[in-house]
Design a protein around this motif. Structure first.
Motif, mmCIF file in Angstrom:
data_model
loop_
_atom_site.group_PDB
_atom_site.id
_atom_site.type_symbol
_atom_site.label_atom_id
_atom_site.label_comp_id
_atom_site.label_asym_id
_atom_site.label_seq_id
_atom_site.Cartn_x
_atom_site.Cartn_y
_atom_site.Cartn_z
ATOM 1 N N UNK A 169 2.402 9.995 9.996
ATOM 2 C CA UNK A 169 1.951 10.014 11.329
ATOM 3 C C UNK A 169 0.708 9.294 11.622
ATOM 4 N N UNK A 170 -0.023 8.942 10.515
ATOM 5 C CA UNK A 170 -1.349 8.436 10.583
ATOM 6 C C UNK A 170 -1.212 6.992 10.594
ATOM 7 N N UNK A 171 -0.197 6.255 10.029
ATOM 8 C CA UNK A 171 -0.283 4.875 9.649
ATOM 9 C C UNK A 171 0.939 4.297 10.259
ATOM 10 N N UNK A 172 0.642 2.772 10.728
ATOM 11 C CA UNK A 172 1.694 2.248 11.437
ATOM 12 C C UNK A 172 2.184 1.209 10.608
ATOM 13 N N UNK A 173 3.591 1.227 10.285
ATOM 14 C CA UNK A 173 4.089 0.168 9.195
ATOM 15 C C UNK A 173 3.486 -1.424 10.031
ATOM 16 N N UNK A 183 2.760 15.132 -11.693
ATOM 17 C CA UNK A 183 2.949 14.552 -10.362
ATOM 18 C C UNK A 183 3.448 13.148 -10.263
ATOM 19 N N UNK A 184 2.756 12.251 -10.987
ATOM 20 C CA UNK A 184 3.063 10.859 -10.704
ATOM 21 C C UNK A 184 4.448 10.556 -11.498
ATOM 22 N N UNK A 185 4.815 11.353 -12.349
ATOM 23 C CA UNK A 185 6.410 11.157 -12.786
ATOM 24 C C UNK A 185 7.524 11.805 -11.876
ATOM 25 N N UNK A 186 6.925 12.681 -11.068
ATOM 26 C CA UNK A 186 8.142 13.141 -10.324
ATOM 27 C C UNK A 186 7.933 13.080 -8.866
ATOM 28 N N UNK A 187 8.262 11.615 -8.204
ATOM 29 C CA UNK A 187 7.912 11.364 -6.889
ATOM 30 C C UNK A 187 9.062 10.493 -6.530
ATOM 31 N N UNK A 188 9.177 10.232 -5.178
ATOM 32 C CA UNK A 188 10.133 9.285 -4.632
ATOM 33 C C UNK A 188 9.354 8.445 -3.699
ATOM 34 N N UNK A 189 9.749 7.168 -3.311
ATOM 35 C CA UNK A 189 9.135 6.171 -2.463
ATOM 36 C C UNK A 189 10.076 6.284 -1.358
ATOM 37 N N UNK A 190 9.395 6.467 -0.235
ATOM 38 C CA UNK A 190 9.898 6.530 1.321
ATOM 39 C C UNK A 190 9.529 5.161 1.772
ATOM 40 N N UNK A 191 10.562 4.297 2.141
ATOM 41 C CA UNK A 191 10.329 3.240 2.715
ATOM 42 C C UNK A 191 10.553 3.199 4.329
ATOM 43 N N UNK A 239 0.875 -1.029 -0.136
ATOM 44 C CA UNK A 239 0.042 -0.083 0.013
ATOM 45 C C UNK A 239 0.785 1.419 -0.115
ATOM 46 N N UNK A 240 0.641 2.053 -1.106
ATOM 47 C CA UNK A 240 1.473 3.326 -1.148
ATOM 48 C C UNK A 240 0.573 4.437 -0.778
ATOM 49 N N UNK A 241 1.199 5.329 0.132
ATOM 50 C CA UNK A 241 0.165 6.366 0.746
ATOM 51 C C UNK A 241 0.966 7.734 0.460
ATOM 52 N N UNK A 242 0.548 8.890 0.372
ATOM 53 C CA UNK A 242 1.328 10.214 0.091
ATOM 54 C C UNK A 242 2.072 10.438 1.598
ATOM 55 N N UNK A 243 3.076 11.067 1.761
ATOM 56 C CA UNK A 243 3.932 11.017 2.851
ATOM 57 C C UNK A 243 3.287 11.850 4.083
ATOM 58 N N UNK A 271 1.000 -6.907 4.764
ATOM 59 C CA UNK A 271 1.231 -5.589 3.527
ATOM 60 C C UNK A 271 2.334 -4.705 3.973
ATOM 61 N N UNK A 272 3.058 -4.604 2.934
ATOM 62 C CA UNK A 272 4.214 -3.635 3.037
ATOM 63 C C UNK A 272 3.436 -1.992 3.129
ATOM 64 N N UNK A 273 3.720 -1.188 3.692
ATOM 65 C CA UNK A 273 3.061 0.095 3.586
ATOM 66 C C UNK A 273 4.552 1.154 3.218
ATOM 67 N N UNK A 274 4.346 1.658 2.196
ATOM 68 C CA UNK A 274 5.324 2.855 1.728
ATOM 69 C C UNK A 274 4.575 4.038 1.544
#
Length: 85
Positions: free
Chosen positions: A24-28, A77-85, A16-20, A36-39
């Motif tokens: 503070x809302x979700x617990x990995x 927007x979707x082409x200019x992002x990075x994933x935070x693990x 599951x990928x959520x905006x950054x 489910x991997x949370x990114x």
């Protein structure tokens, strides 16, 4: 969080990928308990015209879609992002 996890589980999602803004809302750990991997996704080009006088960053995709077409979101927007693990 529980509802998102339930939706992901019912769809068989493994990630599951959520905006950054949701960091503070979700617990990995809560997601991992259901396999489910949370990114998180951080938009690098996130400025767009809002109704407020000053730009408020990291709002939801719903806010972005209120002001920008789906095509522009895909292109800008979707082409200019990075994933935070």
């Amino acid at each position: 969080e529980e509802r998102v996890i339930d939706i992901c589980s019912s769809l068989g999602a493994k990630t599951y990928i959520n905006l950054s803004g949701g960091i503070s809302l979700y617990s990995k750990d809560n997601f991992l308990d259901k396999n489910i991997e949370l990114l998180f996704m951080e938009c690098l080009n996130s400025k767009y015209t809002q109704k407020s006088k000053s730009f408020v960053p990291r709002l939801s995709i719903i806010d972005i879609l209120m002001f920008i077409s789906v095509e522009d979101v895909k292109e800008k927007f979707l082409k200019g992002f990075k994933i935070i693990k």
